[in-house]
Design a protein around this motif. Structure first.
Motif, PDB file in Angstrom:
ATOM      1  N   ARG A  22       0.808  -1.219   0.000  1.00 22.80           N
ATOM      2  CA  ARG A  22       0.000   0.000   0.000  1.00 22.80           C
ATOM      3  C   ARG A  22       0.844   1.274   0.000  1.00 22.80           C
ATOM      4  N   SER A  23       2.164   1.134   0.002  1.00 22.12           N
ATOM      5  CA  SER A  23       3.005   2.316  -0.102  1.00 22.12           C
ATOM      6  C   SER A  23       3.086   2.831  -1.536  1.00 22.12           C
ATOM      7  N   ILE A  24       2.613   2.038  -2.501  1.00 23.89           N
ATOM      8  CA  ILE A  24       2.496   2.512  -3.878  1.00 23.89           C
ATOM      9  C   ILE A  24       1.010   2.680  -4.199  1.00 23.89           C
ATOM     10  N   PRO A  25       0.654   3.662  -5.030  1.00 21.84           N
ATOM     11  CA  PRO A  25      -0.771   3.866  -5.325  1.00 21.84           C
ATOM     12  C   PRO A  25      -1.475   2.616  -5.824  1.00 21.84           C
ATOM     13  N   ALA A  26      -0.835   1.863  -6.705  1.00 25.22           N
ATOM     14  CA  ALA A  26      -1.475   0.675  -7.263  1.00 25.22           C
ATOM     15  C   ALA A  26      -1.853  -0.339  -6.186  1.00 25.22           C
ATOM     16  N   GLY A  27      -1.087  -0.370  -5.110  1.00 20.96           N
ATOM     17  CA  GLY A  27      -1.353  -1.318  -4.033  1.00 20.96           C
ATOM     18  C   GLY A  27      -2.579  -0.995  -3.218  1.00 20.96           C
ATOM     19  N   ARG A  28      -3.191   0.164  -3.474  1.00 24.49           N
ATOM     20  CA  ARG A  28      -4.395   0.555  -2.739  1.00 24.49           C
ATOM     21  C   ARG A  28      -5.681   0.249  -3.507  1.00 24.49           C
ATOM     22  N   VAL A  29      -5.547  -0.354  -4.661  1.00 27.48           N
ATOM     23  CA  VAL A  29      -6.719  -0.784  -5.431  1.00 27.48           C
ATOM     24  C   VAL A  29      -7.159  -2.156  -4.925  1.00 27.48           C
ATOM     25  N   ARG A  30      -8.459  -2.361  -4.862  1.00 23.88           N
ATOM     26  CA  ARG A  30      -9.004  -3.618  -4.337  1.00 23.88           C
ATOM     27  C   ARG A  30      -8.370  -4.820  -5.039  1.00 23.88           C
ATOM     28  N   ARG A  31      -8.180  -5.896  -4.293  1.00 20.63           N
ATOM     29  CA  ARG A  31      -7.501  -7.068  -4.821  1.00 20.63           C
ATOM     30  C   ARG A  31      -8.445  -8.245  -5.030  1.00 20.63           C
ATOM     31  N   ASP A  32      -9.609  -8.229  -4.354  1.00 20.56           N
ATOM     32  CA  ASP A  32     -10.594  -9.250  -4.665  1.00 20.56           C
ATOM     33  C   ASP A  32     -11.238  -8.862  -6.000  1.00 20.56           C
ATOM     34  N   HIS A  33     -11.603  -9.822  -6.780  1.00 25.07           N
ATOM     35  CA  HIS A  33     -12.172  -9.585  -8.101  1.00 25.07           C
ATOM     36  C   HIS A  33     -11.192  -8.866  -9.030  1.00 25.07           C
ATOM     37  N   ALA A  34      -9.884  -9.030  -8.774  1.00 25.53           N
ATOM     38  CA  ALA A  34      -8.869  -8.441  -9.644  1.00 25.53           C
ATOM     39  C   ALA A  34      -8.054  -9.553 -10.291  1.00 25.53           C
ATOM     40  N   ARG A  35      -7.590  -9.281 -11.501  1.00 22.03           N
ATOM     41  CA  ARG A  35      -6.690 -10.211 -12.171  1.00 22.03           C
ATOM     42  C   ARG A  35      -5.692  -9.409 -12.981  1.00 22.03           C
ATOM     43  N   VAL A  36      -4.537 -10.012 -13.205  1.00 21.63           N
ATOM     44  CA  VAL A  36      -3.459  -9.367 -13.951  1.00 21.63           C
ATOM     45  C   VAL A  36      -3.151 -10.196 -15.185  1.00 21.63           C
ATOM     46  N   VAL A  37      -3.009  -9.529 -16.316  1.00 27.27           N
ATOM     47  CA  VAL A  37      -2.433 -10.136 -17.503  1.00 27.27           C
ATOM     48  C   VAL A  37      -1.107  -9.436 -17.734  1.00 27.27           C
ATOM     49  N   ALA A  38      -0.018 -10.178 -17.697  1.00 23.56           N
ATOM     50  CA  ALA A  38       1.315  -9.596 -17.822  1.00 23.56           C
ATOM     51  C   ALA A  38       2.119 -10.347 -18.879  1.00 23.56           C
ATOM     52  N   ASP A  39       3.102  -9.650 -19.447  1.00 25.90           N
ATOM     53  CA  ASP A  39       4.018 -10.360 -20.332  1.00 25.90           C
ATOM     54  C   ASP A  39       5.194 -10.886 -19.501  1.00 25.90           C
ATOM     55  N   ARG A  40       6.006 -11.715 -20.114  1.00 27.22           N
ATOM     56  CA  ARG A  40       7.098 -12.374 -19.376  1.00 27.22           C
ATOM     57  C   ARG A  40       8.120 -11.366 -18.832  1.00 27.22           C
ATOM     58  N   ALA A  41       8.318 -10.289 -19.565  1.00 31.43           N
ATOM     59  CA  ALA A  41       9.283  -9.285 -19.105  1.00 31.43           C
ATOM     60  C   ALA A  41       8.820  -8.646 -17.800  1.00 31.43           C
ATOM     61  N   ALA A  42       7.537  -8.331 -17.701  1.00 33.77           N
ATOM     62  CA  ALA A  42       7.017  -7.722 -16.477  1.00 33.77           C
ATOM     63  C   ALA A  42       6.963  -8.715 -15.324  1.00 33.77           C
ATOM     64  N   ALA A  43       6.725  -9.987 -15.663  1.00 35.35           N
ATOM     65  CA  ALA A  43       6.524 -11.005 -14.627  1.00 35.35           C
ATOM     66  C   ALA A  43       7.804 -11.773 -14.283  1.00 35.35           C
ATOM     67  N   VAL A  44       8.951 -11.293 -14.743  1.00 32.04           N
ATOM     68  CA  VAL A  44      10.184 -12.049 -14.598  1.00 32.04           C
ATOM     69  C   VAL A  44      10.501 -12.364 -13.138  1.00 32.04           C
ATOM     70  N   SER A  45      10.154 -11.470 -12.225  1.00 36.11           N
ATOM     71  CA  SER A  45      10.458 -11.705 -10.807  1.00 36.11           C
ATOM     72  C   SER A  45       9.432 -12.580 -10.122  1.00 36.11           C
ATOM     73  N   LEU A  46       8.362 -12.932 -10.817  1.00 35.44           N
ATOM     74  CA  LEU A  46       7.321 -13.783 -10.241  1.00 35.44           C
ATOM     75  C   LEU A  46       7.443 -15.222 -10.688  1.00 35.44           C
ATOM     76  N   VAL A  47       8.283 -15.458 -11.679  1.00 37.64           N
ATOM     77  CA  VAL A  47       8.425 -16.801 -12.234  1.00 37.64           C
ATOM     78  C   VAL A  47       9.667 -17.457 -11.643  1.00 37.64           C
ATOM     79  N   PRO A  48       9.526 -18.636 -11.021  1.00 36.36           N
ATOM     80  CA  PRO A  48      10.697 -19.310 -10.449  1.00 36.36           C
ATOM     81  C   PRO A  48      11.757 -19.553 -11.526  1.00 36.36           C
ATOM     82  N   SER A  49      13.021 -19.324 -11.164  1.00 33.95           N
ATOM     83  CA  SER A  49      14.110 -19.527 -12.132  1.00 33.95           C
ATOM     84  C   SER A  49      14.484 -20.999 -12.207  1.00 33.95           C
TER      85      SER A  49
END
Length: 237
Positions: A210-237
């Motif tokens: 919540r220290s970033i503005p985006a983190g204050r948007v509701r998270r229930d009923h939310a989904r993310v579509v990301a490309d691999r470059a944006a999601a690189v830190s979320l994918v196990p190496s």
């Protein structure tokens, strides 16, 4: 920070993410039209969303029941390249049979911008109820953690008594934006996040920082579509 709970779909590249997002929006539109007789979509600006909107024009959509509103808009003259509406027209509005009266542009050319924001809030109440509840809000994510035109340090972040507001100058322009109360009443939030410069902020969004503005948007009923470059830190190496 909270545990990660946002559903994240990872696509190979920005175009694939945009195509997938268009499919999600079309499915939501068909469901909303069948259940409630209309679909109110709020869209943000950005290069990947232009591809998304172009793809959306080719989807099976109940266009006669779709209302299109803006998440945010820069204060700039009509037709200016900085205007989200300029790109909305080029990518979607000239290709899709949306009724002209169902396209609700933010009135950023008005001389009194505060009054214009209040007028846009009244428009939202007219089409989406009081308080307005949007069916799907499409959001992007900035490298600084902003979303819509809710940027770090802007007083608009703390606004709780208005659905639409004017920001301070950001990257050379003031903006009109939906506020957190409006975003957080929506039935569904769809984040479209592409590019390696978003990787750190996508992790922080995923953990509800919540220290970033985006983190204050509701998270229930939310989904993310990301490309691999944006999601690189979320994918196990």
């Amino acid at each position: 920070m909270e545990k990660p709970v946002i559903e994240i779909e990872i696509q190979d590249d920005p175009d694939s993410a945009a195509q997938r997002a268009a499919g999600i929006i079309a499915a939501a539109a068909r469901e909303a039209a069948a259940v409630r007789g209309r679909f109110i979509l709020a869209v943000s600006g950005g290069r990947t969303p232009w591809v998304m909107l172009q793809a959306l024009a080719g989807e099976k959509m109940p266009w006669e029941k779709v209302h299109l509103v803006q998440v945010d808009e820069r204060v700039a003259p009509a037709g200016h390249a900085d205007r989200n509406l300029t790109h909305l027209r080029a990518t979607l509005l000239v290709h899709a049979p949306l009724r002209p009266g169902h396209v609700h542009a933010m009135p950023v050319e008005a001389p009194d911008l505060k009054a214009a924001a209040e007028r846009y809030a009244r428009t939202l109440r007219k089409i989406a109820g009081s308080p307005p509840v949007l069916d799907l809000v499409h959001l992007g994510l900035g490298p600084d953690g902003h979303t819509a035109s809710l940027v770090p340090g802007d007083p608009v972040l703390e606004m709780t008594d208005a659905d639409v507001a004017m920001t301070a100058v950001y990257e050379g322009r003031r903006r009109m934006t939906l506020t957190f109360p409006t975003l957080n009443r929506s039935r569904q939030v769809l984040w479209v996040v592409t590019g390696s410069d978003k990787a750190e902020m996508l992790v922080r969004l995923n953990y509800g920082d919540r220290s970033i503005p985006a983190g204050r948007v509701r998270r229930d009923h939310a989904r993310v579509v990301a490309d691999r470059a944006a999601a690189v830190s979320l994918v196990p190496s």
